[in-house]
Design a protein around this motif. Structure first.
Motif, PDB file in Angstrom:
ATOM      1  N   LEU A  45       0.844  -1.189   0.000  1.00 40.32           N
ATOM      2  CA  LEU A  45       0.000   0.000   0.000  1.00 40.32           C
ATOM      3  C   LEU A  45       0.880   1.240   0.000  1.00 40.32           C
ATOM      4  CD1 LEU A  45      -2.649  -1.250   2.562  1.00 40.32           C
ATOM      5  CD2 LEU A  45      -2.855  -1.150   0.081  1.00 40.32           C
ATOM      6  N   TYR A  46       0.491   2.214  -0.799  1.00 41.29           N
ATOM      7  CA  TYR A  46       1.311   3.402  -1.051  1.00 41.29           C
ATOM      8  C   TYR A  46       0.497   4.651  -0.721  1.00 41.29           C
ATOM      9  CZ  TYR A  46       3.862   6.900  -3.836  1.00 41.29           C
ATOM     10  OH  TYR A  46       4.550   8.012  -4.256  1.00 41.29           O
ATOM     11  N   GLY A  47       1.033   5.502   0.161  1.00 40.41           N
ATOM     12  CA  GLY A  47       0.320   6.699   0.579  1.00 40.41           C
ATOM     13  C   GLY A  47       0.949   7.974   0.077  1.00 40.41           C
ATOM     14  N   GLY A  48       0.658   8.337  -1.145  1.00 39.16           N
ATOM     15  CA  GLY A  48       1.155   9.587  -1.724  1.00 39.16           C
ATOM     16  C   GLY A  48       0.073  10.215  -2.582  1.00 39.16           C
ATOM     17  N   GLY A  49       0.238  11.489  -2.915  1.00 39.33           N
ATOM     18  CA  GLY A  49      -0.747  12.168  -3.747  1.00 39.33           C
ATOM     19  C   GLY A  49      -0.739  11.701  -5.179  1.00 39.33           C
ATOM     20  N   THR A  50       0.442  11.315  -5.684  1.00 43.40           N
ATOM     21  CA  THR A  50       0.576  10.719  -7.015  1.00 43.40           C
ATOM     22  C   THR A  50       1.626   9.616  -6.933  1.00 43.40           C
ATOM     23  OG1 THR A  50       2.283  12.333  -7.659  1.00 43.40           O
ATOM     24  CG2 THR A  50      -0.001  12.830  -8.288  1.00 43.40           C
TER      25      THR A  50
ATOM     26  N   TRP B 149      -9.882  12.474 -21.551  1.00 44.43           N
ATOM     27  CA  TRP B 149      -8.448  12.428 -21.246  1.00 44.43           C
ATOM     28  C   TRP B 149      -8.151  12.893 -19.833  1.00 44.43           C
ATOM     29  CZ3 TRP B 149      -4.309  15.746 -20.181  1.00 44.43           C
ATOM     30  CH2 TRP B 149      -3.023  15.221 -20.428  1.00 44.43           C
ATOM     31  N   TRP B 150      -8.804  13.990 -19.387  1.00 41.43           N
ATOM     32  CA  TRP B 150      -8.532  14.494 -18.050  1.00 41.43           C
ATOM     33  C   TRP B 150      -9.005  13.518 -16.991  1.00 41.43           C
ATOM     34  CZ3 TRP B 150      -4.923  17.382 -16.603  1.00 41.43           C
ATOM     35  CH2 TRP B 150      -4.475  18.455 -17.390  1.00 41.43           C
ATOM     36  N   GLY B 151     -10.146  12.884 -17.216  1.00 34.79           N
ATOM     37  CA  GLY B 151     -10.614  11.899 -16.259  1.00 34.79           C
ATOM     38  C   GLY B 151      -9.662  10.726 -16.131  1.00 34.79           C
ATOM     39  N   ARG B 152      -9.089  10.307 -17.245  1.00 31.71           N
ATOM     40  CA  ARG B 152      -8.164   9.174 -17.222  1.00 31.71           C
ATOM     41  C   ARG B 152      -6.815   9.526 -16.595  1.00 31.71           C
ATOM     42  NH1 ARG B 152     -10.101   4.917 -19.924  1.00 31.71           N
ATOM     43  NH2 ARG B 152     -11.863   5.257 -21.329  1.00 31.71           N
ATOM     44  N   GLN B 153      -6.569  10.812 -16.432  1.00 25.51           N
ATOM     45  CA  GLN B 153      -5.321  11.242 -15.797  1.00 25.51           C
ATOM     46  C   GLN B 153      -5.373  11.172 -14.264  1.00 25.51           C
ATOM     47  OE1 GLN B 153      -2.375  12.487 -17.408  1.00 25.51           O
ATOM     48  NE2 GLN B 153      -3.413  11.544 -19.134  1.00 25.51           N
ATOM     49  N   MET B 154      -6.513  10.839 -13.711  1.00 30.03           N
ATOM     50  CA  MET B 154      -6.701  10.981 -12.270  1.00 30.03           C
ATOM     51  C   MET B 154      -5.999   9.897 -11.450  1.00 30.03           C
ATOM     52  SD  MET B 154      -8.290  13.814 -11.717  1.00 30.03           S
ATOM     53  CE  MET B 154      -7.732  14.686 -13.186  1.00 30.03           C
ATOM     54  N   LEU B 155      -4.694   9.769 -11.635  1.00 35.01           N
ATOM     55  CA  LEU B 155      -3.879   8.888 -10.793  1.00 35.01           C
ATOM     56  C   LEU B 155      -3.477   9.683  -9.560  1.00 35.01           C
ATOM     57  CD1 LEU B 155      -1.485   7.036 -13.265  1.00 35.01           C
ATOM     58  CD2 LEU B 155      -3.791   6.458 -12.552  1.00 35.01           C
ATOM     59  N   ILE B 156      -4.462   9.962  -8.714  1.00 36.01           N
ATOM     60  CA  ILE B 156      -4.239  10.824  -7.561  1.00 36.01           C
ATOM     61  C   ILE B 156      -4.932  10.224  -6.343  1.00 36.01           C
ATOM     62  CG2 ILE B 156      -3.910  12.948  -8.872  1.00 36.01           C
ATOM     63  CD1 ILE B 156      -6.852  13.601  -8.347  1.00 36.01           C
ATOM     64  N   TRP B 157      -4.357  10.510  -5.176  1.00 39.27           N
ATOM     65  CA  TRP B 157      -4.886   9.985  -3.925  1.00 39.27           C
ATOM     66  C   TRP B 157      -4.862  11.084  -2.868  1.00 39.27           C
ATOM     67  CZ3 TRP B 157      -1.364   7.729  -7.149  1.00 39.27           C
ATOM     68  CH2 TRP B 157      -1.825   6.593  -7.853  1.00 39.27           C
ATOM     69  N   GLY B 158      -5.910  11.103  -2.032  1.00 42.56           N
ATOM     70  CA  GLY B 158      -6.027  12.166  -1.056  1.00 42.56           C
ATOM     71  C   GLY B 158      -6.492  11.676   0.302  1.00 42.56           C
ATOM     72  N   LEU B 159      -6.558  12.614   1.221  1.00 46.76           N
ATOM     73  CA  LEU B 159      -7.059  12.397   2.570  1.00 46.76           C
ATOM     74  C   LEU B 159      -8.227  13.353   2.777  1.00 46.76           C
ATOM     75  CD1 LEU B 159      -6.579  11.160   5.485  1.00 46.76           C
ATOM     76  CD2 LEU B 159      -5.302  13.280   5.957  1.00 46.76           C
TER      77      LEU B 159
END
Length: 375
Positions: free
Chosen positions: A94-99, A125-135
């Motif tokens: 498990l990886y905890g980063g924003g990208t 295209w923008w939707g497919r770019q959403m390799l992002i994670w948040g809190l």
């Protein structure tokens, strides 16, 4: 359109923690959330606290309704402890980063479901770019009439939360020069980004009616603002923060959010006119914190006074100490200063990259180690 706000009589907490799945060997993303759910569910004490997200490379851990930061953090620690052995058996960390530092968006798979499919169909295209994670941190509010003033007041502290949590400096193998590339990526979605600063709840209801009538959204939860009301929960939801990799960072960010929202609500309830800033200052502060992180010079008020964000954070922690004492999170709030001292995640990741000649696999290794150390 009437939107009922399910008021919370106490300033309760709820936390949502998005984590990426990475391969134990290659350190690339793994699209195996379905397998993880299937294997972990039967052995978890509370499987309902593990959720799917837009992409199959992501899981979200959620708390129950909590009253203190310590309770929320321990809730998440228990869930993580339940999931990690199953992930180990699948060769997943498990990886905890924003990208993620080097993953390719084109290799990622969408989670099944009409809602997610429609999001990608619309945003392409923008939707497919959403390799992002948040809190995401929810704080209960007792009175609907105070929701929008508290939201507007919280925007003054947007850069403080963004800078502390920034953990997404690298994208597709390149250091972007930003502390939080996630912040600027996410706002490309049509309903994401900074909220409008409405003064009254009725204005929010009118806005939501327009969004639904014109088909911008099909449901209120598709309004993906950085800070938004969650009417069905009776909370204000802070979605500013990048993903986090340590329980120490998690505790500091949750405590700071809890104290800020409760302090603002109490001041509004007492009849105080809470200070707000023009939208152009809020927007500039978001950019500065995303770009410079803890080195950002932020705008403090409508009079355009400025200050180094870490200096302002130090004073803010002192000012909020009485609130933290009442909320039972004095130690966690004080740990904001510790976070600044050890460096935010984006700084720690860059130090690893510099020490290893730019080895991004080593960066992923370091973020994974930080998370596992909390267990």
């Amino acid at each position: 359109m009437r939107i009922d706000f399910r008021s919370s009589p106490e300033p309760t907490l709820g936390v949502e923690w998005e984590l990426a799945l990475v391969d134990r060997t290659t350190r690339d993303l793994r699209n195996d959330a379905t397998d993880l759910f299937a294997a972990a569910g039967p052995v978890m004490a509370q499987p309902e606290k593990l959720h799917s997200e837009l992409l199959r490379n992501t899981v979200e851990m959620v708390t129950g309704i909590c009253r203190t930061t310590g309770e929320a953090v321990e809730d998440l620690r228990r869930t993580l402890s339940d999931v990690v052995p199953t992930a180990d058996a699948l060769g997943i960390d498990l990886y905890g980063g924003g990208t993620h530092p080097f993953a390719s968006w084109s290799a990622q798979q969408l989670t099944e479901g009409h809602r997610y499919a429609e999001l990608i169909n619309r945003t392409q295209w923008w939707g497919r770019q959403m390799l992002i994670w948040g809190l995401h941190v929810h704080v209960g509010l007792p009175e609907v009439s105070r929701v929008m003033p508290v939201l507007n007041g919280l925007l003054t502290y947007f850069p403080h939360l963004q800078a502390l949590s920034a953990s997404s400096p690298t994208w597709a193998g390149t250091d972007t020069g930003y502390a939080s590339n996630r912040a600027l990526l996410f706002q490309q979605l049509p309903t994401a980004g900074l909220p409008f600063q409405f003064e009254r709840w009725e204005e929010f209801e009118s806005f939501a009616q327009d969004q639904l009538t014109t088909g911008v959204v099909d449901h209120l939860n598709e309004i993906r603002w950085d800070v938004r009301p969650a009417p069905h929960l009776g909370t204000l939801e802070n979605r500013i923060c990048d993903g986090v990799s340590t329980f120490a960072d998690l505790s500091a960010l949750v405590a700071l959010t809890h104290c800020l929202v409760v302090d603002l609500d109490q001041r509004v309830a007492a009849g105080e006119q809470v200070a707000t800033m023009p939208p152009w200052h809020v927007q500039e502060n978001k950019w500065r914190a995303a770009r410079y992180g803890l080195d950002a010079i932020v705008i403090l008020d409508a009079d355009s006074n400025e200050r180094l964000v870490t200096d302002d954070l130090a004073d803010l922690v002192v000012r909020l100490e009485p609130v933290a004492e009442r909320l039972g999170c004095s130690a966690e709030l004080a740990s904001v200063n510790d976070l600044v001292e050890r460096g935010a995640s984006y700084q720690r990741q860059r130090r690893v990259a510099e020490a290893t000649g730019g080895d991004l696999v080593a960066v992923v290794d370091s973020v994974v180690r930080e998370l596992r150390a909390g267990l």
